[in-house]
Design a protein around this motif. Structure first.
Motif, short mmCIF file in Angstrom:
data_model
loop_
_atom_site.label_atom_id
_atom_site.label_comp_id
_atom_site.label_asym_id
_atom_site.label_seq_id
_atom_site.Cartn_x
_atom_site.Cartn_y
_atom_site.Cartn_z
N GLY A 1 0.83 -1.22 0.00
CA GLY A 1 0.00 0.00 0.00
C GLY A 1 0.85 1.26 0.00
N GLU A 2 1.90 1.26 0.82
CA GLU A 2 2.82 2.41 0.90
C GLU A 2 3.44 2.70 -0.47
N ILE A 3 3.84 1.64 -1.17
CA ILE A 3 4.49 1.80 -2.47
C ILE A 3 3.49 2.36 -3.50
N ILE A 4 2.31 1.78 -3.56
CA ILE A 4 1.29 2.27 -4.50
C ILE A 4 0.96 3.73 -4.19
N HIS A 5 0.83 4.04 -2.90
CA HIS A 5 0.47 5.40 -2.47
C HIS A 5 1.48 6.43 -2.98
N ARG A 6 2.77 6.07 -2.93
CA ARG A 6 3.80 7.03 -3.36
C ARG A 6 3.69 7.34 -4.85
N PHE A 7 3.41 6.33 -5.66
CA PHE A 7 3.27 6.58 -7.10
C PHE A 7 1.98 7.35 -7.39
N GLU A 8 0.90 7.01 -6.70
CA GLU A 8 -0.38 7.71 -6.92
C GLU A 8 -0.26 9.19 -6.59
N ARG A 9 0.35 9.48 -5.44
CA ARG A 9 0.48 10.88 -5.00
C ARG A 9 1.28 11.70 -5.99
N LYS A 10 2.26 11.06 -6.65
CA LYS A 10 3.12 11.77 -7.60
C LYS A 10 2.33 12.23 -8.82
N GLY A 11 1.30 11.44 -9.19
CA GLY A 11 0.47 11.84 -10.33
C GLY A 11 0.62 10.96 -11.56
N ILE A 12 1.29 9.82 -11.41
CA ILE A 12 1.32 8.90 -12.55
C ILE A 12 0.14 7.94 -12.44
N LYS A 13 -0.19 7.30 -13.57
CA LYS A 13 -1.46 6.56 -13.66
C LYS A 13 -1.22 5.06 -13.71
N LEU A 14 -1.96 4.34 -12.87
CA LEU A 14 -1.86 2.87 -12.84
C LEU A 14 -2.71 2.28 -13.96
N ILE A 15 -2.07 1.56 -14.88
CA ILE A 15 -2.84 0.98 -15.99
C ILE A 15 -2.71 -0.55 -16.06
N GLY A 16 -2.06 -1.14 -15.07
CA GLY A 16 -1.96 -2.61 -14.99
C GLY A 16 -1.57 -3.01 -13.59
N LEU A 17 -2.20 -4.08 -13.07
CA LEU A 17 -1.92 -4.51 -11.69
C LEU A 17 -2.24 -5.98 -11.55
N LYS A 18 -1.26 -6.78 -11.15
CA LYS A 18 -1.57 -8.20 -10.91
C LYS A 18 -0.60 -8.84 -9.92
N MET A 19 -1.15 -9.80 -9.14
CA MET A 19 -0.30 -10.58 -8.24
C MET A 19 0.01 -11.90 -8.93
N MET A 20 1.27 -12.33 -8.85
CA MET A 20 1.65 -13.55 -9.54
C MET A 20 2.91 -14.15 -8.92
N ARG A 21 3.15 -15.42 -9.26
CA ARG A 21 4.43 -16.04 -8.89
C ARG A 21 5.30 -16.05 -10.14
N LEU A 22 6.56 -15.66 -9.98
CA LEU A 22 7.47 -15.61 -11.14
C LEU A 22 8.05 -16.99 -11.42
N THR A 23 7.94 -17.45 -12.64
CA THR A 23 8.47 -18.77 -13.02
C THR A 23 9.97 -18.65 -13.36
N ASP A 24 10.63 -19.81 -13.43
CA ASP A 24 12.03 -19.83 -13.86
C ASP A 24 12.18 -19.19 -15.23
N GLU A 25 11.25 -19.51 -16.14
CA GLU A 25 11.33 -19.01 -17.52
C GLU A 25 11.27 -17.48 -17.55
N VAL A 26 10.31 -16.92 -16.81
CA VAL A 26 10.18 -15.45 -16.80
C VAL A 26 11.43 -14.82 -16.18
N LEU A 27 11.92 -15.38 -15.06
CA LEU A 27 13.09 -14.78 -14.40
C LEU A 27 14.35 -14.89 -15.24
N ASP A 28 14.50 -16.00 -15.97
CA ASP A 28 15.68 -16.15 -16.83
C ASP A 28 15.69 -15.06 -17.91
N GLN A 29 14.51 -14.72 -18.39
CA GLN A 29 14.47 -13.66 -19.41
C GLN A 29 14.56 -12.27 -18.77
N TRP A 30 13.87 -12.12 -17.66
CA TRP A 30 13.83 -10.80 -16.98
C TRP A 30 15.24 -10.36 -16.61
#
Ligand code: CMP
Length: 157
Positions: A21-50
């Motif tokens: 909540g603290e992290i989201i609050h800081r970005f919201e207060r700044k004035g940038i816009k949230l256009i995507g939000l999801k909770m997930m577990r990162l797979t080996d495949e995604v992390l290897d590329q990331w």
């Protein structure tokens, strides 16, 4: 002036410490816009590329283990110059070196457990967006208070 999209990951340490909540609050207060939000577990495949650019580093194995120790929350934030703006709010990589007032500067004492990831450029933002968000998960919307955050020149009106 260029509208940009920045991909943010709220890492396992931030989720476990109840800082989402603290992290989201800081970005919201700044004035940038949230256009995507999801909770997930990162797979080996995604992390290897990331983190492909860290694959040879000694800390790569530990980093992957850490990033898979809990779910993460992925967010997409949009605004003029959003990539450097978000990085400033996040602070330097190591929590011990990050400026006071930044998220890492205020809440982290570690280089690895640094709470949050933020895209470092347009190319990486594009790649990271593709790794965690489908087209349907990106939600464009009109912010009613945009005129309170940007001048008409900045909005291109
Ligand atoms: P992030 O911004 O996600 O980019 C790469 C991540 O690797 C970084 O945040 C840290 O979590 C981690 N990292 C970077 N340098 C080190 C290091 N020297 N030792 C351990 N972890 C690191």
């Amino acid at each position: 002036m260029k509208s940009q999209q920045s991909v943010v990951l709220v890492k396992p340490d931030a989720l476990q410490r109840g800082l989402l909540g603290e992290i989201i609050h800081r970005f919201e207060r700044k004035g940038i816009k949230l256009i995507g939000l999801k909770m997930m577990r990162l797979t080996d495949e995604v992390l290897d590329q990331w983190y492909a650019h860290h694959k040879e580093k000694a800390f790569f194995g530990d980093l992957k283990k850490f990033m898979q120790s809990s779910p993460i929350v992925a967010m997409l934030w949009e605004g003029i110059d959003a990539i450097p703006v978000v990085r400033k709010i996040v602070g330097a990589t190591s929590g011990r070196e990050a400026e006071a007032g930044s998220i890492r500067g205020d809440f982290s004492m570690s280089r690895q457990l640094n709470l949050i990831h933020a895209s470092d450029g347009e190319e990486s933002a594009k790649k990271e967006k593709g790794l965690v968000f489908s087209d349907e998960e990106v939600v464009e919307w009109q912010s009613a208070d945009e005129c309170l955050f940007y001048s008409s020149e900045e909005l291109g009106e």
